[in-house]
Design an enzyme around this catalytic site. Structure first.
Site, PDB file in Angstrom:
ATOM      1  N   ILE A 274     -47.781 -14.444  40.841  1.00 38.12           N
ATOM      2  CA  ILE A 274     -46.670 -13.710  40.221  1.00 38.12           C
ATOM      3  C   ILE A 274     -45.923 -12.913  41.283  1.00 38.12           C
ATOM      4  CG2 ILE A 274     -46.026 -11.913  38.570  1.00 38.12           C
ATOM      5  CD1 ILE A 274     -48.381 -12.774  36.842  1.00 38.12           C
TER       6      ILE A 274
ATOM      7  N   ARG B 226     -63.342  -9.608  26.174  1.00 41.53           N
ATOM      8  CA  ARG B 226     -62.198  -8.728  26.424  1.00 41.53           C
ATOM      9  C   ARG B 226     -62.656  -7.333  26.854  1.00 41.53           C
ATOM     10  NH1 ARG B 226     -56.794  -9.179  25.458  1.00 41.53           N
ATOM     11  NH2 ARG B 226     -55.601  -7.268  25.081  1.00 41.53           N
TER      12      ARG B 226
ATOM     13  N   GLN C 199     -55.594   3.322  40.813  1.00 34.45           N
ATOM     14  CA  GLN C 199     -54.178   3.267  41.172  1.00 34.45           C
ATOM     15  C   GLN C 199     -53.417   4.456  40.599  1.00 34.45           C
ATOM     16  OE1 GLN C 199     -52.576  -0.609  40.252  1.00 34.45           O
ATOM     17  NE2 GLN C 199     -53.879  -1.631  41.760  1.00 34.45           N
TER      18      GLN C 199
ATOM     19  N   VAL D 132     -48.029  -4.982  35.052  1.00 30.19           N
ATOM     20  CA  VAL D 132     -48.052  -6.390  34.651  1.00 30.19           C
ATOM     21  C   VAL D 132     -49.473  -6.859  34.373  1.00 30.19           C
ATOM     22  CG1 VAL D 132     -47.427  -8.743  35.346  1.00 30.19           C
ATOM     23  CG2 VAL D 132     -45.987  -6.819  36.038  1.00 30.19           C
TER      24      VAL D 132
ATOM     25  N   ASN E 279     -53.023  -7.596  33.075  1.00 27.02           N
ATOM     26  CA  ASN E 279     -53.548  -7.532  31.706  1.00 27.02           C
ATOM     27  C   ASN E 279     -54.970  -6.966  31.659  1.00 27.02           C
ATOM     28  OD1 ASN E 279     -51.383  -8.586  30.118  1.00 27.02           O
ATOM     29  ND2 ASN E 279     -51.733 -10.572  31.078  1.00 27.02           N
TER      30      ASN E 279
ATOM     31  N   HIS F  97     -49.218  -6.484  24.082  1.00 33.33           N
ATOM     32  CA  HIS F  97     -49.008  -7.774  24.744  1.00 33.33           C
ATOM     33  C   HIS F  97     -50.313  -8.558  24.631  1.00 33.33           C
ATOM     34  CE1 HIS F  97     -47.860 -10.845  27.579  1.00 33.33           C
ATOM     35  NE2 HIS F  97     -48.923 -10.565  28.322  1.00 33.33           N
TER      36      HIS F  97
END
EC number: 1.1.1.37
Length: 326
Positions: free
Chosen positions: A17, A99, A113, A130, A132, A188
């Site tokens: 990406i 998950r 971060q 971005v 996930n 998302h």
């Protein structure tokens, strides 16, 4: 030569990406043709050789806007006094990974971060996430960077919006430019809410052109929700070029907005006009105000179908939030 210079960090710099995104950034697709870019590209230790190759290609591209390109495995060096960060790097979901395992691994990354952003970035820096699960990763980073403005954290839902936009245009047999007010709410994930009830075709309600409600509810919505998985199944890899384009468009909507444009973004829910819980990252329709600030588009009605989907997506976000610790 330049009207201004912006300092920009991109993480996950050796990934697919980022590889696609960096060239759009260097070309001026986000900040415009008159803005110089001081670019810092970060990836984890051990990627130094690949990072040097990325820098070589950017040098070979001879992009006039790139005033400096720094590659680094130090988050502090990457985030020092930046105006914007694009947090692309994350641990991908592997075979057999639950998950909750993904949330734990990436939660640690985005907590770190966030802490470095808090000490190193400009207070007004805009942060685009971005990696996930993007809503929860964005929430984690935001809450570990209390010095930064919460409203400036964005989780990318633009790829979902673009997928919906394209499907509606194809179904209606109209150009993409004829379709507007494409809205994606919520998380998302496969429980996102592509809200066709707000969309317009040639400025008219979508049902005047696409009258088949069954197709909208039972074909279009689940197709958008599962498109990422469909790409992986067909390509053998997750979306990269389309994700990079969506990221560039998401940022351009903020830095170079079009008058009246709506865009879907996962933003902080504090003081939202829909009565949703505060302190989550939730996908809302947004628009720029002409002052460099955005607002959540208020007053949009939800019919029973959309309201039901909204609750499912909200519940998932709250469950994810509860499963991680700050």
């Amino acid at each position: 030569m330049f009207s201004q210079t912006v300092s920009v960090a991109v993480t996950g710099g050796t990934g697919q990406i980022a590889y696609c995104f960096l060239f759009a950034l260097a070309h001026g697709d986000i900040f415009g043709p008159d803005t110089g870019i001081d670019l810092r590209i970060y990836d984890i230790p051990g990627t130094e050789r690949s990072l040097s190759g990325v820098r070589m290609e950017l040098d070979d591209g001879a992009f006039p806007l790139l005033q400096r390109v720094q590659v680094t495995t130090s988050l502090h060096d990457a985030f020092d006094d930046i105006d914007a960060a694009f947090l692309i790097g994350s641990v991908p979901r592997g075979p057999g990974m639950e998950r909750r395992d993904l949330l734990k691994k990436n939660g640690e990354i985005f907590a770190t971060q966030g802490k470095v952003l808090n000490t190193a970035a400009k207070r007004e820096a805009k942060i685009f996430v971005v990696g996930n699960p993007v809503n929860t990763n964005c929430w984690i980073a935001m809450n570990h960077a209390p010095r930064l403005l919460r409203k400036n954290f964005h989780a990318m839902l633009r790829l979902d919006q673009n997928r919906m936009h394209s499907m509606l245009a194809h179904r209606a047999e109209v150009p993409l430019s004829a379709v507007s007010q494409v809205v994606v709410w919520g998380n998302h994930s496969a429980k996102q809410v592509p809200d066709f009830t707000q969309a317009l075709i040639h400025g008219r309600p979508i049902v005047e052109t696409i009258a088949d409600r069954d197709w909208l509810e039972n074909i279009m919505v689940p197709s958008v929700q599962s498109r990422g998985s469909a790409v992986i199944e067909a390509r053998g890899k997750s979306s990269a070029a389309s994700a990079a384009r969506a990221l560039a468009e998401a940022a351009r909507s903020i830095y170079q907005p079009k008058e009246g444009e709506w865009f879907s973004s996962g933003v902080c829910s504090d003081n939202n006009p829909y009565g949703l819980p505060e302190d989550i990252i939730f996908g809302f329709p947004c628009r720029m105000l002409g002052t460099g600030e955005y607002e959540i588009v208020p007053g949009l009605p939800w019919d029973a179908f959309i309201r039901g989907k909204m609750q499912i997506s909200l519940d998932e976000i709250l469950q994810e939030k509860a499963s991680v610790s700050l």
